[in-house]
Write a protein that holds these residues in place. Sequence first.
Motif, PDB file in Angstrom:
ATOM      1  N   UNK A 194       0.846  -1.033   0.040  1.00 24.99           N
ATOM      2  CA  UNK A 194      -0.278  -0.019  -0.056  1.00 24.99           C
ATOM      3  C   UNK A 194       1.057   1.533  -0.095  1.00 24.99           C
ATOM      4  N   UNK A 195       1.993   1.153   0.789  1.00 24.45           N
ATOM      5  CA  UNK A 195       2.805   2.533   0.614  1.00 24.45           C
ATOM      6  C   UNK A 195       3.495   2.581  -0.369  1.00 24.45           C
ATOM      7  N   UNK A 196       3.857   1.434  -1.046  1.00 20.23           N
ATOM      8  CA  UNK A 196       4.560   1.632  -2.377  1.00 20.23           C
ATOM      9  C   UNK A 196       3.604   2.127  -3.409  1.00 20.23           C
ATOM     10  N   UNK A 197       2.430   1.994  -3.380  1.00 25.52           N
ATOM     11  CA  UNK A 197       1.605   2.341  -4.420  1.00 25.52           C
ATOM     12  C   UNK A 197       0.779   3.800  -4.046  1.00 25.52           C
ATOM     13  N   UNK A 198       0.920   4.323  -2.923  1.00 26.63           N
ATOM     14  CA  UNK A 198       0.288   5.498  -2.694  1.00 26.63           C
ATOM     15  C   UNK A 198       1.142   6.613  -1.798  1.00 26.63           C
ATOM     16  N   UNK A 199       2.325   6.240  -1.449  1.00 22.51           N
ATOM     17  CA  UNK A 199       3.268   6.918  -0.800  1.00 22.51           C
ATOM     18  C   UNK A 199       2.733   7.136   0.947  1.00 22.51           C
ATOM     19  N   UNK A 200       1.501   6.586   1.304  1.00 19.51           N
ATOM     20  CA  UNK A 200       1.199   6.778   2.639  1.00 19.51           C
ATOM     21  C   UNK A 200       1.970   5.878   3.541  1.00 19.51           C
ATOM     22  N   UNK A 201       2.477   6.464   4.454  1.00 16.44           N
ATOM     23  CA  UNK A 201       3.643   5.986   5.404  1.00 16.44           C
ATOM     24  C   UNK A 201       2.832   5.535   6.831  1.00 16.44           C
ATOM     25  N   UNK A 202       3.245   4.498   7.436  1.00  8.56           N
ATOM     26  CA  UNK A 202       2.494   3.915   8.721  1.00  8.56           C
ATOM     27  C   UNK A 202       1.753   5.257   9.521  1.00  8.56           C
ATOM     28  N   UNK A 203       0.531   4.885  10.213  1.00  6.24           N
ATOM     29  CA  UNK A 203      -0.161   5.696  11.183  1.00  6.24           C
ATOM     30  C   UNK A 203       0.693   5.901  12.381  1.00  6.24           C
ATOM     31  N   UNK A 204       0.804   7.300  12.859  1.00  5.39           N
ATOM     32  CA  UNK A 204       1.290   7.465  14.360  1.00  5.39           C
ATOM     33  C   UNK A 204       0.673   6.776  15.494  1.00  5.39           C
ATOM     34  N   UNK A 205       1.545   6.020  16.120  1.00  6.60           N
ATOM     35  CA  UNK A 205       0.968   5.325  17.294  1.00  6.60           C
ATOM     36  C   UNK A 205       0.041   6.210  18.530  1.00  6.60           C
ATOM     37  N   UNK A 206      -1.027   6.063  18.563  1.00  9.79           N
ATOM     38  CA  UNK A 206      -1.941   6.693  19.233  1.00  9.79           C
ATOM     39  C   UNK A 206      -3.092   5.702  20.022  1.00  9.79           C
ATOM     40  N   UNK A 207      -3.621   6.049  21.143  1.00  8.07           N
ATOM     41  CA  UNK A 207      -4.708   5.026  21.397  1.00  8.07           C
ATOM     42  C   UNK A 207      -5.973   5.368  20.603  1.00  8.07           C
ATOM     43  N   UNK A 208      -6.415   4.404  20.133  1.00 13.36           N
ATOM     44  CA  UNK A 208      -7.589   4.395  19.369  1.00 13.36           C
ATOM     45  C   UNK A 208      -8.941   3.739  19.668  1.00 13.36           C
ATOM     46  N   UNK A 209      -9.901   4.550  19.613  1.00 14.96           N
ATOM     47  CA  UNK A 209     -11.467   4.364  20.129  1.00 14.96           C
ATOM     48  C   UNK A 209     -11.995   2.956  19.219  1.00 14.96           C
ATOM     49  N   UNK A 210     -12.159   1.964  19.635  1.00 19.31           N
ATOM     50  CA  UNK A 210     -12.660   0.938  19.076  1.00 19.31           C
ATOM     51  C   UNK A 210     -13.857   0.437  19.322  1.00 19.31           C
ATOM     52  N   UNK A 211     -15.062   0.215  18.246  1.00 20.57           N
ATOM     53  CA  UNK A 211     -16.125  -0.013  18.538  1.00 20.57           C
ATOM     54  C   UNK A 211     -16.238  -1.681  17.873  1.00 20.57           C
ATOM     55  N   UNK A 212     -17.309  -2.563  18.372  1.00 22.85           N
ATOM     56  CA  UNK A 212     -17.357  -3.924  17.883  1.00 22.85           C
ATOM     57  C   UNK A 212     -18.791  -4.241  17.803  1.00 22.85           C
ATOM     58  N   UNK A 213     -19.122  -5.060  16.710  1.00 23.02           N
ATOM     59  CA  UNK A 213     -20.419  -5.705  16.549  1.00 23.02           C
ATOM     60  C   UNK A 213     -20.120  -6.675  15.720  1.00 23.02           C
ATOM     61  N   UNK A 214     -20.451  -8.165  15.902  1.00 31.04           N
ATOM     62  CA  UNK A 214     -19.936  -9.157  15.270  1.00 31.04           C
ATOM     63  C   UNK A 214     -20.414  -9.259  13.754  1.00 31.04           C
ATOM     64  N   UNK A 215     -21.611  -8.436  13.526  1.00 28.90           N
ATOM     65  CA  UNK A 215     -22.225  -8.597  12.139  1.00 28.90           C
ATOM     66  C   UNK A 215     -22.575  -6.887  11.783  1.00 28.90           C
ATOM     67  N   UNK A 216     -21.677  -6.026  12.489  1.00 28.66           N
ATOM     68  CA  UNK A 216     -21.945  -4.738  12.318  1.00 28.66           C
ATOM     69  C   UNK A 216     -23.291  -4.037  12.237  1.00 28.66           C
ATOM     70  N   UNK A 217     -24.162  -4.833  12.802  1.00 27.56           N
ATOM     71  CA  UNK A 217     -25.693  -4.299  13.030  1.00 27.56           C
ATOM     72  C   UNK A 217     -26.411  -5.006  11.891  1.00 27.56           C
ATOM     73  N   UNK A 218     -25.699  -5.451  11.148  1.00 28.07           N
ATOM     74  CA  UNK A 218     -26.512  -6.285   9.820  1.00 28.07           C
ATOM     75  C   UNK A 218     -27.245  -7.348  10.184  1.00 28.07           C
ATOM     76  N   UNK A 219     -28.490  -7.532   9.929  1.00 27.81           N
ATOM     77  CA  UNK A 219     -29.219  -8.684  10.255  1.00 27.81           C
ATOM     78  C   UNK A 219     -28.826  -9.821   9.344  1.00 27.81           C
ATOM     79  N   UNK A 220     -27.875 -10.609   9.699  1.00 24.73           N
ATOM     80  CA  UNK A 220     -27.235 -11.690   8.970  1.00 24.73           C
ATOM     81  C   UNK A 220     -27.179 -12.821   9.643  1.00 24.73           C
ATOM     82  N   UNK A 221     -27.519 -14.063   9.102  1.00 28.55           N
ATOM     83  CA  UNK A 221     -27.279 -15.438   9.833  1.00 28.55           C
ATOM     84  C   UNK A 221     -25.752 -15.513   9.971  1.00 28.55           C
TER      85      UNK A 221
END
Length: 485
Positions: free
Chosen positions: A265-292
């Motif tokens: 990705x970096x070779x194709x875009x020039x985007x370097x790795x993100x700086x380290x910082x605490x990230x706010x993470x949310x989770x839902x197994x199906x992202x709230x999608x009504x899926x079996x």
Amino acid sequence: MQHAAISGSPHVPRLLPIGGELRACLIFSRLELMMQLYEDVITMSAREIAAAVNTGRLSAIDAVRAHLAIISERNPSLNAIVAIDSGKSLQQARIVDERIGGGECLPLAGVPIIVKDNIWVEDWPITQGSRLFANFIADSDAEAVRLARQAGAVIVGIGACSEFAAKGVTATPLYGTTRHPLAHSLTPGGSSGGNAAALAAGMAPLALGTDAGGSSRRPPAHCGIVGFKPSQDAIPYGPGFAEPFWGVSVIAPMGRTVDDCALLFEALTGNTPAPQRPLRLGYHPTFGIDAAVDADVAAAFEAARRRILAAGVEMDAVTMAWPEGTNEEVLMPLQHAGLAMLYGERWQHEPDLFDPDIGSQIERGLSLPGVAVARALDQSHRLRGCLDHIFAQYDLLIGLTTPCGPWPHDRLGPETIGGKPVSPRDHAALTPRFNHAGLPALSLPCGSDRNGLPVGMQIVGPAGADTFVLAAAAQFETILAGPVA
């Protein structure tokens, strides 16, 4: 692995007209040395190969030869790679070695890469898995391919994809069926199934795929590799074939590790790795999608999530509300109408040239009323706004990539998921909305199902947060690779 012991092409003294036993011994020694070299190379990551080639400990030619040997050995049983040209690959490797010899340092020096059969590679046959393009030779590189070559990558094969990259099983009338590398009776999924199967089987460390609805995330989830869908337009798309999936398809790096995907990705875009910082993470197994969801797949995700929590990473359960009426059935007219626009006339005159499953999609596209296409466009647009409020609260969202494991390769999808009868597209329920929203999303191996086959965790971020998605995935990958507490 003793990489320092690898130094260019293996050499032994020139064979002189000597006794047969000594000659045979020297030949055997050289073969033994070659086999050891190949075994070392194919276990190296893309970053390790590039470092070894840049420092002269390995030649690009030997890196490519090693992977061509593995392709020759393993591809026949999988049908993952549909075009191989060792002459072109080795010539490109020679150019890389010359560039290194001239003092260049290349981020992908000598790294073998597979390109999906719907991305143009100059002077290679690129067919979209279709008989319509059986004799097509690309007259230029797609920009992503050009950038990969510029960075030192070497193309070693073209990965199989479903016709026009338009279904979730990699099987076409032109090339036949691609098989799962861990269970040959099953499919690796689609449409980037060839890439995923090849990487999982060790044929290359990196691949370029496309993703218009999960095509480079679901096959990696099924095969136990990493697939990264960047933000819309983060990687240049084209020149190439006309695109039926308006504004939702992207070029997608695929690799055996997160770090290798990030390197590409970096070779194709020039985007370097993100700086380290605490990230706010949310989770839902199906992202709230009504899926079996299959119970064992859900259990694998939850076990991985708990391991990540135990390592000190915090994440909150989230409630997600999608626009009313948003589902695959509402969104699919965009794909069907796009296919009908491009290939409808040809289908009506020469239906035998097409995969019947794709023909059915074209037929639906031809019969769609304008209001159905307008509704799909409206819902696609609404999806972008729907996620804004979630990403105002969280940096990243975590859930499953697929609700089930792989299924028999002669079916469009599993017959049941979670013990319930399902439609052929229900296996794909958890990925397409992020394409329509233009967001970065990555599939990371996170465990196994009841059959011992891989399960994928999907990490999603807001538009433009590609490097944060990659950074979190790398952290999770390290945690999940460690000992179970």
